[in-house]
Design a protein around this motif. Structure first.
Motif, PDB file in Angstrom:
ATOM      1  N   ARG A 139       2.083   5.689  -6.812  1.00 44.86           N
ATOM      2  CA  ARG A 139       1.018   6.259  -7.652  1.00 44.86           C
ATOM      3  C   ARG A 139       1.258   5.949  -9.119  1.00 44.86           C
ATOM      4  O   ARG A 139       0.334   5.618  -9.865  1.00 44.86           O
ATOM      5  N   GLU A 140       2.522   6.033  -9.541  1.00 47.25           N
ATOM      6  CA  GLU A 140       2.866   5.756 -10.932  1.00 47.25           C
ATOM      7  C   GLU A 140       2.638   4.290 -11.280  1.00 47.25           C
ATOM      8  O   GLU A 140       2.142   3.963 -12.357  1.00 47.25           O
ATOM      9  N   ARG A 141       2.977   3.405 -10.357  1.00 47.67           N
ATOM     10  CA  ARG A 141       2.902   1.969 -10.644  1.00 47.67           C
ATOM     11  C   ARG A 141       1.532   1.367 -10.364  1.00 47.67           C
ATOM     12  O   ARG A 141       1.096   0.435 -11.051  1.00 47.67           O
ATOM     13  N   LEU A 142       0.851   1.896  -9.331  1.00 48.07           N
ATOM     14  CA  LEU A 142      -0.373   1.252  -8.855  1.00 48.07           C
ATOM     15  C   LEU A 142      -1.631   2.062  -9.117  1.00 48.07           C
ATOM     16  O   LEU A 142      -2.736   1.546  -8.911  1.00 48.07           O
ATOM     17  N   GLY A 143      -1.468   3.311  -9.549  1.00 49.70           N
ATOM     18  CA  GLY A 143      -2.627   4.166  -9.716  1.00 49.70           C
ATOM     19  C   GLY A 143      -3.025   4.809  -8.401  1.00 49.70           C
ATOM     20  O   GLY A 143      -2.483   4.509  -7.340  1.00 49.70           O
ATOM     21  N   LYS A 144      -4.019   5.685  -8.464  1.00 56.71           N
ATOM     22  CA  LYS A 144      -4.419   6.460  -7.292  1.00 56.71           C
ATOM     23  C   LYS A 144      -4.907   5.570  -6.154  1.00 56.71           C
ATOM     24  O   LYS A 144      -4.524   5.743  -4.997  1.00 56.71           O
ATOM     25  N   ALA A 145      -5.748   4.591  -6.474  1.00 59.51           N
ATOM     26  CA  ALA A 145      -6.294   3.724  -5.437  1.00 59.51           C
ATOM     27  C   ALA A 145      -5.200   2.863  -4.806  1.00 59.51           C
ATOM     28  O   ALA A 145      -5.135   2.710  -3.575  1.00 59.51           O
ATOM     29  N   GLY A 146      -4.322   2.312  -5.633  1.00 66.85           N
ATOM     30  CA  GLY A 146      -3.246   1.476  -5.125  1.00 66.85           C
ATOM     31  C   GLY A 146      -2.273   2.266  -4.278  1.00 66.85           C
ATOM     32  O   GLY A 146      -1.778   1.762  -3.263  1.00 66.85           O
ATOM     33  N   ALA A 147      -2.001   3.516  -4.689  1.00 63.06           N
ATOM     34  CA  ALA A 147      -1.080   4.356  -3.933  1.00 63.06           C
ATOM     35  C   ALA A 147      -1.642   4.676  -2.559  1.00 63.06           C
ATOM     36  O   ALA A 147      -0.898   4.735  -1.569  1.00 63.06           O
TER      37      ALA A 147
END
Length: 257
Positions: free
Chosen positions: A111-119
């Motif tokens: 979540r920290e690295r990729l954002g909500k969608a990426g997580a």
């Protein structure tokens, strides 16, 4: 080049000097055991390596990169990712299942690295990785169990899987069997031996002398906040040079009736 290099590490609590200038190196794939009496500085050293305590002086390098010292600007959270830590008392989250305990840090980091969608996209991959890790430590059938449903040895194995989940450069154990009954100690030590066979780089603070002797590539004996003696297991256990080492080992290895 050593994967870990520690130079002149010092730490005091109030007026008590706990670490008095610790220096050592660790090579990739090696297992290092740290032995010594209670109060010798073993756990404080491990906590400084994991940035749970802040050293007062010294330098710390991982893969040649300075993580502690005058030239270091890396955030503490980023530094901690180089290390995984397995605690004495497991420290699992009681409200989460074994699988959730292992995936939690992976999901937060995604979540920290990729954002909500990426997580959200990474969640399935994280779950599969966590399942594989729990299978590796012999708990593939305990994914949905909560900590209270697991034995102490099983909880510690979940903690090992959790520490491995972020793929740290160095896996650290702080007396991983000290909270276990004797019959559960063996199952945890077998898992650690299995990690050694996979060339996992490890630092193990332990009172298990036979484990340190049979599994380690290096052994450090600490006393009064310094490394009193260092060498291979054959050197430290078989031919100790220092009187403090000889006295400690004579006491630890004495048969108990």
């Amino acid at each position: 080049m050593a994967i870990l290099e520690v130079k002149g590490l010092r730490k005091a609590f109030g007026g008590a000097q706990v670490l008095r200038g610790v220096d050592f190196k660790l090579e990739q794939g090696q297992a290092l055991s740290i032995i010594g009496s209670s109060g010798s500085g073993k756990t404080t050293l491990l906590r400084c390596l994991n940035f749970l305590e802040t050293p007062d002086e010294g330098q710390l390098y991982v893969k040649g990169e300075e993580l502690w010292g005058p030239a270091c600007t890396q955030p503490v959270r980023q530094k901690r990712l180089h290390f995984g830590l397995v605690f004495q008392n497991f420290n699992l989250f009681p409200q989460y299942t074994a699988l959730q305990n292992v995936t939690l840090a992976m999901d937060l980091l995604a979540r920290e690295r990729l954002g909500k969608a990426g997580a959200k996209q990474a969640a399935a991959e994280n779950r599969a990785q966590a399942q594989a890790l729990l299978g590796q430590v012999g708990l593939g059938d305990k994914l949905s169990h909560y900590p209270f449903q697991l034995s102490g040895g099983q909880q510690q194995r979940v903690a090992i899987a959790r520490a491995l989940a972020l793929r740290p450069d160095i896996l650290c154990f702080d007396e991983p069997t000290s909270a276990l009954d004797p019959e559960l100690t063996g199952e945890v030590l077998r898992v650690i031996k299995g990690l050694k066979s996979r060339n996992t780089t490890m630092i193990v603070v332990t009172h298990e002398m036979e484990f340190a002797r049979n599994v380690s590539d290096q052994v450090l004996f600490m006393a009064d906040g310094v490394i009193e003696e260092a060498g291979t297991p054959d050197e430290v256990f078989g031919a100790p040079r220092r009187e403090k080492t000889r006295a400690f080992l004579a006491n630890c290895l004495r048969p108990v009736y």
